[in-house]
Design an enzyme around this catalytic site. Structure first.
Site, PDB file in Angstrom:
ATOM      1  N   PRO A  50      36.626  36.605  45.060  1.00  9.67           N
ATOM      2  CA  PRO A  50      36.509  35.364  45.929  1.00  9.67           C
ATOM      3  C   PRO A  50      37.752  35.422  46.668  1.00  9.67           C
ATOM      4  O   PRO A  50      37.408  35.105  47.850  1.00  9.67           O
ATOM      5  CB  PRO A  50      36.325  34.322  45.244  1.00  9.67           C
ATOM      6  CG  PRO A  50      35.593  34.780  43.899  1.00  9.67           C
ATOM      7  CD  PRO A  50      36.125  36.030  43.831  1.00  9.67           C
ATOM      8  N   TYR A  51      38.909  35.366  46.396  1.00  6.36           N
ATOM      9  CA  TYR A  51      39.985  35.200  46.940  1.00  6.36           C
ATOM     10  C   TYR A  51      40.224  36.629  47.890  1.00  6.36           C
ATOM     11  O   TYR A  51      40.595  36.424  49.122  1.00  6.36           O
ATOM     12  CB  TYR A  51      41.340  35.050  46.146  1.00  6.36           C
ATOM     13  CG  TYR A  51      42.668  34.849  46.620  1.00  6.36           C
ATOM     14  CD1 TYR A  51      42.785  33.627  47.286  1.00  6.36           C
ATOM     15  CD2 TYR A  51      43.654  35.695  46.682  1.00  6.36           C
ATOM     16  CE1 TYR A  51      43.799  33.384  47.901  1.00  6.36           C
ATOM     17  CE2 TYR A  51      44.741  35.344  47.270  1.00  6.36           C
ATOM     18  CZ  TYR A  51      44.919  34.208  47.968  1.00  6.36           C
ATOM     19  OH  TYR A  51      46.127  34.158  48.541  1.00  6.36           O
TER      20      TYR A  51
END
Length: 262
Positions: free
Chosen positions: A137-138
């Site tokens: 996600p990051y």
């Protein structure tokens, strides 16, 4: 100057340095810092277009002749298995890290153009590296920042507004310090990724110390003040991650399997 994410961590450190060196700084965050000489606190939620617009109106009242720089520090960490992560969490990571940067730059553009200013987008070393397990996600958000910044730079160069990307490695902040805890919290009981997450969290805990934020602040100072800034500044990338990135992909995957597979 407007700095988002200035309520703590690296954004707060940058805001203090610029204020101490004579810049008029609007230090913006959900919970902004206390007022200080040359530093005006500004409540800002980058996920809200209305909040961004109100903040820029306040900035415009303080610097009617234009804005010299916007530094987009506002960001959140998002980790966990991509086939298990809740959609709301993934949406928030992208909303803050990517759309938040877009909203601020869009709203601030007229002031930047009037003031002969520039944009500094804070990416990460993971923005240019191949993504690692459980960091999807990051990494997705920072890869998006890289693409967004390239397109934005190539548009705004025609109107004289430089766009610079800052790519920090691990620095001592609550974000890096909380990575292990975030990983352990991200996995569900009974998940097939429990063992992988535990091993990855242990490695993240060892790497949590990071470099001195003052080093990054000096790079941001240079990017904001030099007459001809670079397009990108890579600042203290992790040597292990950099080495892994430059390996052939099959070799890197095999190494990850051996290291994290138990």
């Amino acid at each position: 100057m407007l700095i988002t994410g200035a309520g703590g961590g690296l954004g707060s450190a940058a805001a203090r340095v610029f204020a101490e060196r004579g810049w008029q700084v609007f230090a913006a965050d959900l919970v902004p810092p206390e007022p200080a000489p040359n530093q005006t606190p500004l409540t800002l939620d980058v996920t809200s277009t209305a909040s961004v617009s109100a903040a820029i109106d306040t900035v415009a009242a303080g610097v009617p002749d234009g804005l010299g720089c916007v530094v987009n520090f506002a960001g959140v960490l998002g980790v966990g298995p991509l086939v298990e992560i809740e959609e709301d969490l993934l949406r928030r990571v992208l909303d803050v890290n990517v759309l938040g940067t877009y909203r601020v730059n869009k709203a601030a553009f007229p002031l930047l153009r009037a003031g002969g200013g520039r944009i500094l987008n804070i990416s990460s070393e993971v923005g240019w590296q191949r993504a690692l397990p459980l960091n999807g996600p990051y990494a997705m958000s920072k890869h998006a920042i890289e693409a967004y910044s390239d397109a934005l730079r190539r548009e705004l160069m025609f109107v004289g507004v430089p766009v610079v990307v800052i790519q920090p490695g691990p620095f001592r902040t609550e974000l890096t310090g909380g990575a292990a805890k975030a990983l352990n919290a991200a996995v569900r009981p009974g998940s097939p990724f429990e063992a992988l997450t535990a091993r990855t969290a242990r490695l993240a805990g060892r790497a949590a110390a990071g470099a001195d934020p003052a080093e990054l602040t000096e790079v941001i100072w240079t990017a904001a003040t030099t007459a001809r800034p670079r397009r990108r500044y890579s600042v203290r990338p992790d040597r292990g991650r950099r080495f892994l990135h430059h390996l052939p992909t099959p070799v890197a995957d095999a190494m990850l399997r051996r290291t994290l597979g138990g």
